[in-house]
Design a protein around this motif. Sequence first.
Motif, PDB file in Angstrom:
ATOM      1  N   THR A 250       0.842  -1.187   0.000  1.00  0.00           N
ATOM      2  CA  THR A 250       0.000   0.000   0.000  1.00  0.00           C
ATOM      3  C   THR A 250       0.881   1.243   0.000  1.00  0.00           C
ATOM      4  O   THR A 250       2.078   1.179   0.299  1.00  0.00           O
ATOM      5  CB  THR A 250      -0.916   0.030   1.239  1.00  0.00           C
ATOM      6  N   THR A 251       0.287   2.362  -0.320  1.00  0.00           N
ATOM      7  CA  THR A 251       1.042   3.613  -0.320  1.00  0.00           C
ATOM      8  C   THR A 251       1.520   3.963   1.089  1.00  0.00           C
ATOM      9  O   THR A 251       2.600   4.519   1.244  1.00  0.00           O
ATOM     10  CB  THR A 251       0.196   4.765  -0.882  1.00  0.00           C
ATOM     11  N   GLN A 252       0.744   3.618   2.098  1.00  0.00           N
ATOM     12  CA  GLN A 252       1.153   3.895   3.475  1.00  0.00           C
ATOM     13  C   GLN A 252       2.404   3.101   3.839  1.00  0.00           C
ATOM     14  O   GLN A 252       3.324   3.640   4.468  1.00  0.00           O
ATOM     15  CB  GLN A 252       0.021   3.563   4.464  1.00  0.00           C
ATOM     16  N   GLU A 253       2.457   1.844   3.441  1.00  0.00           N
ATOM     17  CA  GLU A 253       3.621   1.006   3.732  1.00  0.00           C
ATOM     18  C   GLU A 253       4.857   1.517   3.011  1.00  0.00           C
ATOM     19  O   GLU A 253       5.933   1.641   3.604  1.00  0.00           O
ATOM     20  CB  GLU A 253       3.340  -0.447   3.330  1.00  0.00           C
ATOM     21  N   VAL A 254       4.697   1.835   1.744  1.00  0.00           N
ATOM     22  CA  VAL A 254       5.837   2.297   0.951  1.00  0.00           C
ATOM     23  C   VAL A 254       6.351   3.643   1.445  1.00  0.00           C
ATOM     24  O   VAL A 254       7.563   3.832   1.607  1.00  0.00           O
ATOM     25  CB  VAL A 254       5.444   2.366  -0.544  1.00  0.00           C
ATOM     26  N   SER A 255       5.462   4.576   1.700  1.00  0.00           N
ATOM     27  CA  SER A 255       5.910   5.888   2.152  1.00  0.00           C
ATOM     28  C   SER A 255       6.584   5.806   3.518  1.00  0.00           C
ATOM     29  O   SER A 255       7.562   6.511   3.771  1.00  0.00           O
ATOM     30  CB  SER A 255       4.753   6.891   2.164  1.00  0.00           C
TER      31      SER A 255
END
Length: 69
Positions: free
Chosen positions: A18-23
């Motif tokens: 997810t974008t949260q994990e990557v960021s």
Amino acid sequence: MKNLTLEEIESLSRDYLTTQEVSAVMGISCVTFYKNYKQMPFPVLRIGRNYRIPKKPFLIFMKTGCNTR
């Protein structure tokens, strides 16, 4: 959400992040990610209103720094 390490990401059973994990791993905010997702050196898939990042290219980028697009 807990920040994941690269080892924890590798052990995830799913093939996308997810974008949260990557960021969180990259040390940037989600807002920064959304503003710059087209320039990311790994593929970012937009599915409707959601974004998914394939796990394998992201891990290659994080380990080597090489562009995986």
